[in-house]
Design a protein around this motif. Structure first.
Motif, PDB file in Angstrom:
ATOM      1  N   ALA A 108       0.835  -1.203   0.000  1.00  0.00           N
ATOM      2  CA  ALA A 108       0.000   0.000   0.000  1.00  0.00           C
ATOM      3  C   ALA A 108       0.870   1.254   0.000  1.00  0.00           C
ATOM      4  O   ALA A 108       1.972   1.252   0.562  1.00  0.00           O
ATOM      5  CB  ALA A 108      -0.912   0.003   1.227  1.00  0.00           C
ATOM      6  N   PRO A 109       0.412   2.348  -0.613  1.00  0.00           N
ATOM      7  CA  PRO A 109       1.175   3.594  -0.591  1.00  0.00           C
ATOM      8  C   PRO A 109       1.370   4.118   0.836  1.00  0.00           C
ATOM      9  O   PRO A 109       0.511   3.939   1.704  1.00  0.00           O
ATOM     10  CB  PRO A 109       0.302   4.561  -1.406  1.00  0.00           C
ATOM     11  N   VAL A 110       2.497   4.761   1.066  1.00  0.00           N
ATOM     12  CA  VAL A 110       2.803   5.367   2.360  1.00  0.00           C
ATOM     13  C   VAL A 110       2.148   6.744   2.436  1.00  0.00           C
ATOM     14  O   VAL A 110       2.478   7.642   1.663  1.00  0.00           O
ATOM     15  CB  VAL A 110       4.326   5.496   2.555  1.00  0.00           C
ATOM     16  N   GLN A 111       1.225   6.907   3.378  1.00  0.00           N
ATOM     17  CA  GLN A 111       0.481   8.165   3.516  1.00  0.00           C
ATOM     18  C   GLN A 111       1.161   9.085   4.532  1.00  0.00           C
ATOM     19  O   GLN A 111       0.567   9.494   5.527  1.00  0.00           O
ATOM     20  CB  GLN A 111      -0.961   7.863   3.937  1.00  0.00           C
ATOM     21  N   TRP A 112       2.411   9.425   4.265  1.00  0.00           N
ATOM     22  CA  TRP A 112       3.174  10.228   5.226  1.00  0.00           C
ATOM     23  C   TRP A 112       2.684  11.679   5.286  1.00  0.00           C
ATOM     24  O   TRP A 112       2.527  12.239   6.361  1.00  0.00           O
ATOM     25  CB  TRP A 112       4.661  10.190   4.875  1.00  0.00           C
ATOM     26  N   GLU A 113       2.447  12.271   4.149  1.00  0.00           N
ATOM     27  CA  GLU A 113       1.992  13.664   4.120  1.00  0.00           C
ATOM     28  C   GLU A 113       0.681  13.814   4.884  1.00  0.00           C
ATOM     29  O   GLU A 113       0.531  14.739   5.702  1.00  0.00           O
ATOM     30  CB  GLU A 113       1.817  14.128   2.672  1.00  0.00           C
ATOM     31  N   THR A 114      -0.263  12.913   4.658  1.00  0.00           N
ATOM     32  CA  THR A 114      -1.538  12.964   5.374  1.00  0.00           C
ATOM     33  C   THR A 114      -1.333  12.751   6.864  1.00  0.00           C
ATOM     34  O   THR A 114      -1.982  13.397   7.693  1.00  0.00           O
ATOM     35  CB  THR A 114      -2.503  11.904   4.819  1.00  0.00           C
ATOM     36  N   SER A 115      -0.427  11.854   7.225  1.00  0.00           N
ATOM     37  CA  SER A 115      -0.144  11.596   8.637  1.00  0.00           C
ATOM     38  C   SER A 115       0.345  12.854   9.336  1.00  0.00           C
ATOM     39  O   SER A 115      -0.138  13.221  10.421  1.00  0.00           O
ATOM     40  CB  SER A 115       0.904  10.483   8.780  1.00  0.00           C
ATOM     41  N   ILE A 116       1.303  13.543   8.713  1.00  0.00           N
ATOM     42  CA  ILE A 116       1.874  14.744   9.334  1.00  0.00           C
ATOM     43  C   ILE A 116       0.840  15.860   9.401  1.00  0.00           C
ATOM     44  O   ILE A 116       0.691  16.535  10.433  1.00  0.00           O
ATOM     45  CB  ILE A 116       3.122  15.213   8.560  1.00  0.00           C
ATOM     46  N   ARG A 117       0.112  16.061   8.325  1.00  0.00           N
ATOM     47  CA  ARG A 117      -0.897  17.131   8.333  1.00  0.00           C
ATOM     48  C   ARG A 117      -1.989  16.843   9.363  1.00  0.00           C
ATOM     49  O   ARG A 117      -2.500  17.761  10.008  1.00  0.00           O
ATOM     50  CB  ARG A 117      -1.499  17.294   6.938  1.00  0.00           C
ATOM     51  N   THR A 118      -2.344  15.582   9.524  1.00  0.00           N
ATOM     52  CA  THR A 118      -3.346  15.226  10.531  1.00  0.00           C
ATOM     53  C   THR A 118      -2.835  15.534  11.932  1.00  0.00           C
ATOM     54  O   THR A 118      -3.572  16.084  12.772  1.00  0.00           O
ATOM     55  CB  THR A 118      -3.718  13.736  10.418  1.00  0.00           C
ATOM     56  N   LEU A 119      -1.589  15.184  12.203  1.00  0.00           N
ATOM     57  CA  LEU A 119      -1.002  15.486  13.514  1.00  0.00           C
ATOM     58  C   LEU A 119      -0.991  16.987  13.775  1.00  0.00           C
ATOM     59  O   LEU A 119      -1.341  17.445  14.873  1.00  0.00           O
ATOM     60  CB  LEU A 119       0.422  14.928  13.590  1.00  0.00           C
ATOM     61  N   LEU A 120      -0.588  17.754  12.777  1.00  0.00           N
ATOM     62  CA  LEU A 120      -0.552  19.214  12.931  1.00  0.00           C
ATOM     63  C   LEU A 120      -1.958  19.773  13.139  1.00  0.00           C
ATOM     64  O   LEU A 120      -2.170  20.639  13.998  1.00  0.00           O
ATOM     65  CB  LEU A 120       0.108  19.849  11.705  1.00  0.00           C
ATOM     66  N   ASP A 121      -2.910  19.271  12.393  1.00  0.00           N
ATOM     67  CA  ASP A 121      -4.290  19.740  12.536  1.00  0.00           C
ATOM     68  C   ASP A 121      -4.863  19.401  13.906  1.00  0.00           C
ATOM     69  O   ASP A 121      -5.733  20.110  14.419  1.00  0.00           O
ATOM     70  CB  ASP A 121      -5.180  19.127  11.449  1.00  0.00           C
ATOM     71  N   ARG A 122      -4.373  18.323  14.505  1.00  0.00           N
ATOM     72  CA  ARG A 122      -4.861  17.909  15.820  1.00  0.00           C
ATOM     73  C   ARG A 122      -4.142  18.621  16.963  1.00  0.00           C
ATOM     74  O   ARG A 122      -4.436  18.366  18.130  1.00  0.00           O
ATOM     75  CB  ARG A 122      -4.727  16.390  15.980  1.00  0.00           C
ATOM     76  N   GLY A 123      -3.193  19.496  16.630  1.00  0.00           N
ATOM     77  CA  GLY A 123      -2.571  20.314  17.659  1.00  0.00           C
ATOM     78  C   GLY A 123      -1.144  19.976  18.023  1.00  0.00           C
ATOM     79  O   GLY A 123      -0.642  20.434  19.060  1.00  0.00           O
TER      80      GLY A 123
END
Length: 347
Positions: free
Chosen positions: A301-316
């Protein structure tokens, strides 16, 4: 992979594991038990690097100065059957860069860097993280830090993972190309155009969603060559053929996924003490069976690193540490949020 798709795959995994006529009730229990970290609110993250971060000389200094780090290399060497510290510290580069060796090397070196953090800033510094994630291979390091995976089992798993991925790559030639200067949508269009120009089974797709302007593509050699030839017409700044064994995070790695599934089935994985964000769906999981399924899927499966980081940032998320060799993740973070505080603990 989207959230709905991953949940479907997880449900299928539970049924295949013997849910039988009570399958629906058991799946419901698994879904409930996997929701522990659904509302996590991250403040401090530990990031662990993946394959490609290795460099000859890594681990040598920390092993000399931090006894606990040296012990990790010694334990790993007993499991692997060769002197891991010698390979990390002295090379040769060709051996360290091989998939079968680089994966356990980075795993152990990253955990040695964690011992360096404890030695320099105190044990409380290692306890400060309330979330962690790792780039592909680094997910195993993250799970070990989170208490879901023992160190010895982690070494065994990444050894099998690396050897199986190397074998899959040797069996069917393939490759990876980094595309610089395009958005994800444009890279996807480029992959589609290149895939139309080559025989079936030789196409390419995005394998690593790293950050805007930097996406890694995997596929057949013909597909990689076609993409490289067409990249300028899509306004890409440049392409770089990656020095890896094959097309990671695609179906080219299906044989490795099967071998890894067998190893995971016989490995004890516990509920993590803190959230570990998955590469597959950019979400944390608490159910050990789900984690095993996710780790197997990760190979294709593709590595969703960008989404992971943006989600962490969005969560504070307030601050982060990159723990392990090199500064790959720090460079990616600067492209996503150049103001985010990130400290490197290198070896």
């Amino acid at each position: 992979m989207q959230a709905a798709a991953i949940q479907s795959a997880v449900r299928g995994f539970a049924v295949r594991q013997g849910a039988g006529r009570h399958g629906r009730r058991q799946v419901a229990v698994k879904a409930s038990s996997d929701a522990k970290f659904a509302d996590y609110k991250p403040k401090v993250a530990f990031f662990f690097p993946g394959q490609g971060a290795q460099t000859v000389g890594m681990g040598k200094e920390v092993a000399e100065s931090v006894p606990a780090a040296k012990q990790l290399f010694e334990r790993a060497s007993d499991i692997l059957g060769y002197d891991l510290l010698a390979v990390c510290g002295e090379g040769p580069k060709e051996r360290l860069d091989s998939t079968a060796v680089s994966q356990p090397a980075i795993y152990v070196a990253s955990l040695a860097a964690l011992e360096k953090l404890k030695a320099e800033q105190g044990p409380e510094a290692a306890d400060a993280a309330d979330v962690c994630c790792g780039l592909s291979l680094g997910e195993y390091t993250a799970l070990t830090h989170a208490g879901a995976l023992s160190f010895d089992d982690g070494v065994r798993l990444v050894k099998i993972r690396g050897e199986s991925m190397q074998a899959a790559a040797d069996a069917q030639p393939s490759g990876m190309v980094s595309v610089i200067g395009l958005s994800a949508d444009k890279v996807a269009e480029l992959c589609e155009a290149a895939s139309k120009e080559v025989p079936e089974g030789q196409g390419v797709r995005i394998a690593n969603y790293l950050c805007n302007g930097n996406y890694a593509v995997s596929g057949g050699i013909a597909g990689c060559e076609a993409l490289e030839g067409m990249a300028k017409s899509f306004k890409a700044r440049m392409t770089v053929r990656l020095a890896v064994a094959g097309a990671f995070h695609t179906d080219f790695m299906a044989p490795a996924r099967e071998k890894l599934q067998e190893a995971l089935a016989g490995t004890t994985i516990r509920e993590p003490r803190i959230p570990v964000v998955s590469n597959v769906d950019a979400a944390p999981h608490s159910d050990p069976d789900v984690i095993k399924s996710i780790l197997a899927q990760q190979l294709t499966a593709p590595v969703q690193w960008e989404t992971s980081i943006r989600t962490l940032l969005d969560r504070g998320l307030e601050r982060s540490y990159e723990i392990g060799p090199n500064k790959v993740i720090a460079g990616i973070m600067k492209r996503i949020d150049k103001t985010h505080p990130l400290e490197n603990i290198t070896v």
